[in-house]
Design a protein around this motif. Structure first.
Motif, PDB file in Angstrom:
ATOM      1  N   VAL A 314       0.836  -1.199   0.000  1.00  0.00           N
ATOM      2  CA  VAL A 314       0.000   0.000   0.000  1.00  0.00           C
ATOM      3  C   VAL A 314       0.872   1.250   0.000  1.00  0.00           C
ATOM      4  CG1 VAL A 314      -1.867  -1.204   1.208  1.00  0.00           C
ATOM      5  CG2 VAL A 314      -0.201   0.105   2.533  1.00  0.00           C
ATOM      6  N   GLY A 315       0.257   2.359  -0.355  1.00  0.00           N
ATOM      7  CA  GLY A 315       0.964   3.639  -0.438  1.00  0.00           C
ATOM      8  C   GLY A 315       0.315   4.502  -1.490  1.00  0.00           C
ATOM      9  N   SER A 488      -4.866  -9.770   3.071  1.00  0.00           N
ATOM     10  CA  SER A 488      -3.421  -9.884   3.328  1.00  0.00           C
ATOM     11  C   SER A 488      -3.052 -10.544   4.644  1.00  0.00           C
ATOM     12  CB  SER A 488      -2.782  -8.490   3.277  1.00  0.00           C
ATOM     13  OG  SER A 488      -3.056  -7.861   2.044  1.00  0.00           O
ATOM     14  N   HIS A 489      -1.949 -11.314   4.573  1.00  0.00           N
ATOM     15  CA  HIS A 489      -1.316 -11.852   5.783  1.00  0.00           C
ATOM     16  C   HIS A 489      -0.284 -10.851   6.314  1.00  0.00           C
ATOM     17  CE1 HIS A 489      -2.686 -15.439   3.526  1.00  0.00           C
ATOM     18  NE2 HIS A 489      -2.938 -15.934   4.711  1.00  0.00           N
ATOM     19  N   LYS A 490       0.464 -10.249   5.379  1.00  0.00           N
ATOM     20  CA  LYS A 490       1.452  -9.227   5.729  1.00  0.00           C
ATOM     21  C   LYS A 490       1.192  -7.993   4.874  1.00  0.00           C
ATOM     22  CE  LYS A 490       5.088 -12.636   6.703  1.00  0.00           C
ATOM     23  NZ  LYS A 490       6.358 -13.217   6.184  1.00  0.00           N
ATOM     24  N   VAL A 491       1.656  -6.838   5.351  1.00  0.00           N
ATOM     25  CA  VAL A 491       1.467  -5.583   4.622  1.00  0.00           C
ATOM     26  C   VAL A 491       2.775  -4.812   4.583  1.00  0.00           C
ATOM     27  CG1 VAL A 491       0.238  -3.373   4.529  1.00  0.00           C
ATOM     28  CG2 VAL A 491      -0.990  -5.434   5.242  1.00  0.00           C
ATOM     29  N   MET A 492       3.081  -4.259   3.410  1.00  0.00           N
ATOM     30  CA  MET A 492       4.239  -3.381   3.240  1.00  0.00           C
ATOM     31  C   MET A 492       3.709  -1.993   2.865  1.00  0.00           C
ATOM     32  SD  MET A 492       7.206  -3.605   0.292  1.00  0.00           S
ATOM     33  CE  MET A 492       8.319  -4.700   1.145  1.00  0.00           C
ATOM     34  N   VAL A 493       4.179  -0.971   3.566  1.00  0.00           N
ATOM     35  CA  VAL A 493       3.766   0.409   3.302  1.00  0.00           C
ATOM     36  C   VAL A 493       4.909   1.143   2.615  1.00  0.00           C
ATOM     37  CG1 VAL A 493       2.908   2.561   4.297  1.00  0.00           C
ATOM     38  CG2 VAL A 493       2.291   0.370   5.349  1.00  0.00           C
ATOM     39  N   MET A 494       4.614   1.742   1.439  1.00  0.00           N
ATOM     40  CA  MET A 494       5.653   2.456   0.675  1.00  0.00           C
ATOM     41  C   MET A 494       5.309   3.936   0.549  1.00  0.00           C
ATOM     42  SD  MET A 494       6.729  -0.203  -2.375  1.00  0.00           S
ATOM     43  CE  MET A 494       8.231   0.759  -2.703  1.00  0.00           C
ATOM     44  N   LYS A 495       6.366   4.745   0.525  1.00  0.00           N
ATOM     45  CA  LYS A 495       6.212   6.186   0.332  1.00  0.00           C
ATOM     46  C   LYS A 495       7.404   6.706  -0.457  1.00  0.00           C
ATOM     47  CE  LYS A 495       5.780  10.613   2.748  1.00  0.00           C
ATOM     48  NZ  LYS A 495       5.880  11.326   4.048  1.00  0.00           N
ATOM     49  N   GLU A 501       7.294   0.896   6.437  1.00  0.00           N
ATOM     50  CA  GLU A 501       6.838  -0.021   7.479  1.00  0.00           C
ATOM     51  C   GLU A 501       6.370  -1.318   6.821  1.00  0.00           C
ATOM     52  OE1 GLU A 501       3.746  -0.050  11.311  1.00  0.00           O
ATOM     53  OE2 GLU A 501       4.048   1.791  10.150  1.00  0.00           O
ATOM     54  N   GLN A 502       6.618  -2.440   7.469  1.00  0.00           N
ATOM     55  CA  GLN A 502       6.052  -3.708   7.003  1.00  0.00           C
ATOM     56  C   GLN A 502       5.955  -4.673   8.175  1.00  0.00           C
ATOM     57  OE1 GLN A 502       8.384  -6.162   4.255  1.00  0.00           O
ATOM     58  NE2 GLN A 502      10.188  -4.900   4.637  1.00  0.00           N
ATOM     59  N   GLN A 513       3.224   1.903  13.294  1.00  0.00           N
ATOM     60  CA  GLN A 513       4.421   2.439  13.948  1.00  0.00           C
ATOM     61  C   GLN A 513       4.861   3.794  13.401  1.00  0.00           C
ATOM     62  OE1 GLN A 513       5.858   0.731  16.669  1.00  0.00           O
ATOM     63  NE2 GLN A 513       3.891  -0.324  16.367  1.00  0.00           N
ATOM     64  N   THR A 514       4.427   4.162  12.187  1.00  0.00           N
ATOM     65  CA  THR A 514       4.893   5.415  11.582  1.00  0.00           C
ATOM     66  C   THR A 514       3.728   6.382  11.374  1.00  0.00           C
ATOM     67  OG1 THR A 514       4.581   4.685   9.295  1.00  0.00           O
ATOM     68  CG2 THR A 514       6.681   4.131  10.340  1.00  0.00           C
TER      69      THR A 514
END
Length: 525
Positions: A314-315, A488-495, A501-502, A513-514
């Motif tokens: 996501v992002g 989702s089982h896991k999530v990665m956050v992009m910017k 964060e993941q 956390q962010t």
């Protein structure tokens, strides 16, 4: 008098001597400073009703009834009047920006043409107005984007350019057909705020077509619910949401992706992983095309996905989500390790990669742009079977019929062409094309963005079921955090190219956390 008045509208399409009715006696109106939402499933007649207002349907359409703008009849109006009204008094934001923007012209030229044609603005004045528009719709560093072509922008950025074009001439009526479909949640919130502000300041009437009922609740004054070409319920937004009367309205309001994917087996095989993956695109200048800088699309991404596992990415638009996925699929160049089924494939040749393509599939964000207009649904879905020489003793039509039914399409429609399907149906064809090969790794790039809420629920359940049945590994790219959470089982956050964060999906949604992750989550409420 209503600004836009539609009375007893009937629209049919004639093909091979037969008339198929798409809109059956629809009536509604839009007043100045009012937002009216048309909601309903794909194929219910929402977009056809909107296009009828300024005669934008093809020659095969037969339209009866009345559509008046500011007291002027639009049905069977002369070309001179229609040219004056289209894009100036009544403006459109279309659902699929890639098919609405000219691929051969820069963004500046396309916006400039609209300003020159309707307002006579050119030169420095036009440039200043274009920069103002791009800035207002949330395009960062607008000056550096003026000479970009549509294919150089992300899906969300292209949609924002479309919105800027629609707003350029300060229309009286803005017809927005799924205008926030391709936008991430933070930009979506900005655009909705912008439209609300313009509606108030310009006394603009807004006809908002969407399948996202969360947006409807936030911005609409009145709601018209469409099913099978008819308006089955209409009324003030609060009334419709608090006490829906029609069973179909009740069904729409209760449709929301919920639940969680099946747990990943303890001994699940590692399908793909990256280590310190980096994708930088060179910026060249001068006669010798010397590299003067880089667009840092992805900076140091490390990711793992196992069989039966979904990693959500996501992002905001342009953050590098799709670029990361394309690099993992070896569709663009990158630096760092890419391991697929235990083998480092980053240095593999095209010939070596060819045998892996069956196992690595992708569903693109824009279904209309990724489906050949010259091929039927049957040919599109079955093409991969022929390319990879897959034969299980059944006729290809039988295989295609099975997978079409799996994704919620009527197998009887397999001989139709893409333009004969709605946006949501085209997306399901794209999903079927990937699933027919039973791959190991599937990149899903906004796979539900063009789908109405009831079909979103079906597709999420379908994907979860297929994943559990076949042990599929998914990279799930989306701006819809409700769908991400359900998948989702896991999530990665992009910017802006960075992984900020993941982690485990539940932890990330419950305890971000962010600040950026918290901002994304807040924008969905």
């Amino acid at each position: 008098m209503a600004l836009l008045q539609v009375k007893d509208l009937h629209v049919g399409f004639r093909q091979d001597g037969q008339l198929t009715e798409a809109v059956k006696g629809v009536s509604f109106h839009v007043d100045r400073g009012e937002t009216v939402a048309l909601v309903g499933e794909s194929g219910s007649g929402k977009s056809v009703s909107a296009l009828s207002t300024v005669s934008l349907l093809g020659d095969s359409a037969e339209v009866t009834g009345s559509v008046t703008y500011d007291g002027q009849e639009m049905i069977d109006a002369g070309e001179a009047l229609l040219r004056k009204v289209r894009g100036n008094d009544i403006s459109f934001i279309f659902q699929e920006p890639m098919t609405s923007l000219n691929p051969l012209h820069t963004i500046a030229k396309q916006l400039g043409e609209s300003l020159a044609l309707h307002q006579g603005i050119a030169g420095d004045d036009a440039r200043a107005r274009i920069l103002e528009l791009l800035d207002r719709v949330g395009i960062r560093d607008a000056e550096t984007r003026l000479n970009a072509y549509p294919h150089e922008l992300s899906g969300g950025q292209r949609q924002r350019v479309m919105i800027a074009m629609a707003l350029a001439n300060k229309p009286d009526v803005l017809i927005a057909d799924e205008p926030t479909t391709a936008l991430d949640v933070t930009i979506q919130a900005q655009i909705l705020e912008l439209l609300a502000e313009l509606k108030q300041s310009e006394r603009m009437g807004l006809l908002f077509i969407t399948h996202d009922l969360g947006i409807v609740r936030r911005i609409a004054d009145r709601v018209c619910v469409m099913q099978h070409g008819k308006i089955v319920e209409t009324g003030p937004t609060k009334e419709i949401f608090d006490s829906p009367q029609h069973p179909y309205t009740q069904k729409l309001l209760s449709a929301e992706p919920t639940g969680q994917p099946a747990p990943v087996p303890q001994d699940a095989e590692l399908v793909a992983e990256t280590e310190h993956l980096k994708v930088w695109f060179p910026i060249t200048a001068g006669l010798l095309r010397k590299t003067v800088g880089h667009v840092k699309a992805v900076n140091d991404a490390t990711i793992k996905v196992h069989a039966g596992e979904t990693v959500g990415i996501v992002g905001e638009s342009g953050s590098g989500k799709t670029t990361l996925a394309l690099a993992i699929m070896r569709l663009i160049s990158s630096e760092g390790r890419i391991v697929y089924m235990g083998q480092d494939i980053r240095a593999w040749s095209v010939r070596e990669l060819r045998r892996l393509r069956k196992d690595m599939q992708i569903v693109f964000q824009d279904p209309f742009g990724s489906l050949s207009p010259r091929m039927t649904a049957m040919q599109i879905i079955a093409e991969g079977l022929g390319v990879h020489g897959i034969r299980d003793g059944r006729h290809p039509r039988e295989v295609v019929a099975e997978v079409m039914a799996e994704v919620g399409l009527d197998p009887m429609t397999m001989d139709r062409y893409p333009h004969e399907f709605s946006g949501g149906q085209r997306q399901r064809i794209a999903i079927a094309r990937a699933m027919v090969l039973r791959p190991k790794l599937v990149v899903l790039d906004e796979p539900t963005s063009a789908l109405d809420m009831t079909v979103q629920v079906q597709i999420v359940e379908l994907l979860r079921g297929l994943q559990q049945k076949y042990g599929l590994a998914f990279l799930f790219i989306s701006h819809d955090l409700k769908v991400v959470r359900a998948m989702s089982h896991k999530v990665m956050v992009m910017k802006q190219g960075d992984v900020v964060e993941q982690g485990d999906a539940d932890d990330l949604f419950e305890r971000p956390q962010t600040d950026y992750t918290r901002l994304l989550l807040q924008a969905t409420h």
